[in-house]
Write a protein that holds these residues in place. Structure first.
Motif, PDB file in Angstrom:
ATOM      1  N   UNK A  64      -9.569 -54.609  30.970  1.00  0.00           N
ATOM      2  CA  UNK A  64     -10.138 -54.968  29.669  1.00  0.00           C
ATOM      3  C   UNK A  64     -11.596 -54.553  29.573  1.00  0.00           C
ATOM      4  N   UNK A  65     -12.330 -54.691  30.672  1.00  0.00           N
ATOM      5  CA  UNK A  65     -13.726 -54.261  30.684  1.00  0.00           C
ATOM      6  C   UNK A  65     -13.821 -52.751  30.480  1.00  0.00           C
ATOM      7  N   UNK A  66     -12.944 -52.013  31.148  1.00  0.00           N
ATOM      8  CA  UNK A  66     -12.919 -50.560  30.970  1.00  0.00           C
ATOM      9  C   UNK A  66     -12.564 -50.157  29.547  1.00  0.00           C
ATOM     10  N   UNK A  67     -11.610 -50.862  28.939  1.00  0.00           N
ATOM     11  CA  UNK A  67     -11.236 -50.568  27.555  1.00  0.00           C
ATOM     12  C   UNK A  67     -12.389 -50.842  26.603  1.00  0.00           C
ATOM     13  N   UNK A  68     -13.101 -51.930  26.821  1.00  0.00           N
ATOM     14  CA  UNK A  68     -14.246 -52.247  25.966  1.00  0.00           C
ATOM     15  C   UNK A  68     -15.358 -51.213  26.130  1.00  0.00           C
ATOM     16  N   UNK A  69     -15.584 -50.770  27.359  1.00  0.00           N
ATOM     17  CA  UNK A  69     -16.617 -49.758  27.599  1.00  0.00           C
ATOM     18  C   UNK A  69     -16.231 -48.436  26.953  1.00  0.00           C
ATOM     19  N   UNK A  70     -14.973 -48.034  27.100  1.00  0.00           N
ATOM     20  CA  UNK A  70     -14.528 -46.770  26.490  1.00  0.00           C
ATOM     21  C   UNK A  70     -14.565 -46.827  24.967  1.00  0.00           C
ATOM     22  N   UNK A  71     -14.139 -47.950  24.399  1.00  0.00           N
ATOM     23  CA  UNK A  71     -14.141 -48.069  22.940  1.00  0.00           C
ATOM     24  C   UNK A  71     -15.561 -48.092  22.388  1.00  0.00           C
ATOM     25  N   UNK A  72     -16.445 -48.834  23.027  1.00  0.00           N
ATOM     26  CA  UNK A  72     -17.830 -48.895  22.564  1.00  0.00           C
ATOM     27  C   UNK A  72     -18.601 -47.626  22.860  1.00  0.00           C
ATOM     28  N   UNK A  73     -18.304 -47.009  24.001  1.00  0.00           N
ATOM     29  CA  UNK A  73     -19.013 -45.791  24.380  1.00  0.00           C
ATOM     30  C   UNK A  73     -18.563 -44.562  23.622  1.00  0.00           C
ATOM     31  N   UNK A  74     -17.374 -44.614  23.039  1.00  0.00           N
ATOM     32  CA  UNK A  74     -16.872 -43.459  22.288  1.00  0.00           C
ATOM     33  C   UNK A  74     -17.743 -43.122  21.092  1.00  0.00           C
ATOM     34  N   UNK A  75     -18.204 -44.131  20.390  1.00  0.00           N
ATOM     35  CA  UNK A  75     -19.073 -43.914  19.227  1.00  0.00           C
ATOM     36  C   UNK A  75     -20.415 -43.341  19.663  1.00  0.00           C
ATOM     37  N   UNK A  76     -20.972 -43.896  20.712  1.00  0.00           N
ATOM     38  CA  UNK A  76     -22.252 -43.408  21.219  1.00  0.00           C
ATOM     39  C   UNK A  76     -22.139 -41.973  21.697  1.00  0.00           C
ATOM     40  N   UNK A  77     -21.060 -41.661  22.383  1.00  0.00           N
ATOM     41  CA  UNK A  77     -20.851 -40.304  22.886  1.00  0.00           C
ATOM     42  C   UNK A  77     -20.698 -39.309  21.733  1.00  0.00           C
ATOM     43  N   UNK A  78     -19.955 -39.691  20.690  1.00  0.00           N
ATOM     44  CA  UNK A  78     -19.769 -38.800  19.542  1.00  0.00           C
ATOM     45  C   UNK A  78     -21.094 -38.579  18.819  1.00  0.00           C
ATOM     46  N   UNK A  79     -21.890 -39.615  18.644  1.00  0.00           N
ATOM     47  CA  UNK A  79     -23.199 -39.446  18.007  1.00  0.00           C
ATOM     48  C   UNK A  79     -24.104 -38.552  18.846  1.00  0.00           C
ATOM     49  N   UNK A  80     -24.032 -38.689  20.174  1.00  0.00           N
ATOM     50  CA  UNK A  80     -24.832 -37.837  21.052  1.00  0.00           C
ATOM     51  C   UNK A  80     -24.402 -36.383  20.923  1.00  0.00           C
ATOM     52  N   UNK A  81     -23.093 -36.144  20.845  1.00  0.00           N
ATOM     53  CA  UNK A  81     -22.607 -34.770  20.698  1.00  0.00           C
ATOM     54  C   UNK A  81     -23.031 -34.161  19.364  1.00  0.00           C
ATOM     55  N   UNK A  82     -23.014 -34.958  18.308  1.00  0.00           N
ATOM     56  CA  UNK A  82     -23.454 -34.452  16.995  1.00  0.00           C
ATOM     57  C   UNK A  82     -24.937 -34.112  17.039  1.00  0.00           C
ATOM     58  N   UNK A  83     -25.762 -34.971  17.652  1.00  0.00           N
ATOM     59  CA  UNK A  83     -27.182 -34.680  17.765  1.00  0.00           C
ATOM     60  C   UNK A  83     -27.434 -33.461  18.649  1.00  0.00           C
ATOM     61  N   UNK A  84     -26.640 -33.300  19.676  1.00  0.00           N
ATOM     62  CA  UNK A  84     -26.759 -32.135  20.542  1.00  0.00           C
ATOM     63  C   UNK A  84     -26.415 -30.857  19.783  1.00  0.00           C
ATOM     64  N   UNK A  85     -25.405 -30.940  18.938  1.00  0.00           N
ATOM     65  CA  UNK A  85     -25.017 -29.782  18.124  1.00  0.00           C
ATOM     66  C   UNK A  85     -26.093 -29.395  17.126  1.00  0.00           C
ATOM     67  N   UNK A  86     -26.841 -30.358  16.625  1.00  0.00           N
ATOM     68  CA  UNK A  86     -27.926 -30.057  15.694  1.00  0.00           C
ATOM     69  C   UNK A  86     -29.069 -29.309  16.388  1.00  0.00           C
ATOM     70  N   UNK A  87     -29.253 -29.522  17.681  1.00  0.00           N
ATOM     71  CA  UNK A  87     -30.358 -28.913  18.405  1.00  0.00           C
ATOM     72  C   UNK A  87     -30.069 -27.466  18.807  1.00  0.00           C
ATOM     73  N   UNK A  88     -28.798 -27.090  18.817  1.00  0.00           N
ATOM     74  CA  UNK A  88     -28.442 -25.729  19.263  1.00  0.00           C
ATOM     75  C   UNK A  88     -28.836 -24.684  18.246  1.00  0.00           C
TER      76      UNK A  88
END
Length: 88
Positions: A64-88
């Motif tokens: 359950x802890x892993x599921x919560x981390x993956x679910x919460x971290x997915x949004x952060x990871x996607x936002x990081x990827x979008x910001x990374x794409x803007x810098x390229x």
């Protein structure tokens, strides 16, 4: 160069965002409730000397802890990827 995905190019993308947000909320609520129940069962099983139930409950806590981390971290990871794409 500012590269950003065009989220408005598909029809119904707003509804998809609402559904994904609702699913993420449900996943996080269920994961937190599963952590609470599994931790309670883990404590009871350990205090009564039942190692089989204690092992299964501890696995439930970590899953359950892993599921919560993956679910919460997915949004952060996607936002990081979008910001990374803007810098390229």
């Amino acid at each position: 160069m500012n590269v950003f995905p065009d989220f408005d190019s598909l029809s119904g993308i707003g509804d998809l965002k609402v559904v994904i947000g609702a699913m993420l909320t449900i996943i996080l609520i269920v994961a937190v409730l599963m952590i609470i129940v599994s931790a309670f069962l883990w404590a009871i099983a350990t205090s009564t000397g039942n190692p089989t139930v204690a092992a299964k409950a501890s696995a439930g806590v970590f899953i359950a802890l892993g599921a919560a981390i993956l679910a919460g971290g997915g949004v952060t990871w996607m936002n990081w990827l979008i910001q990374l794409g803007e810098q390229l």
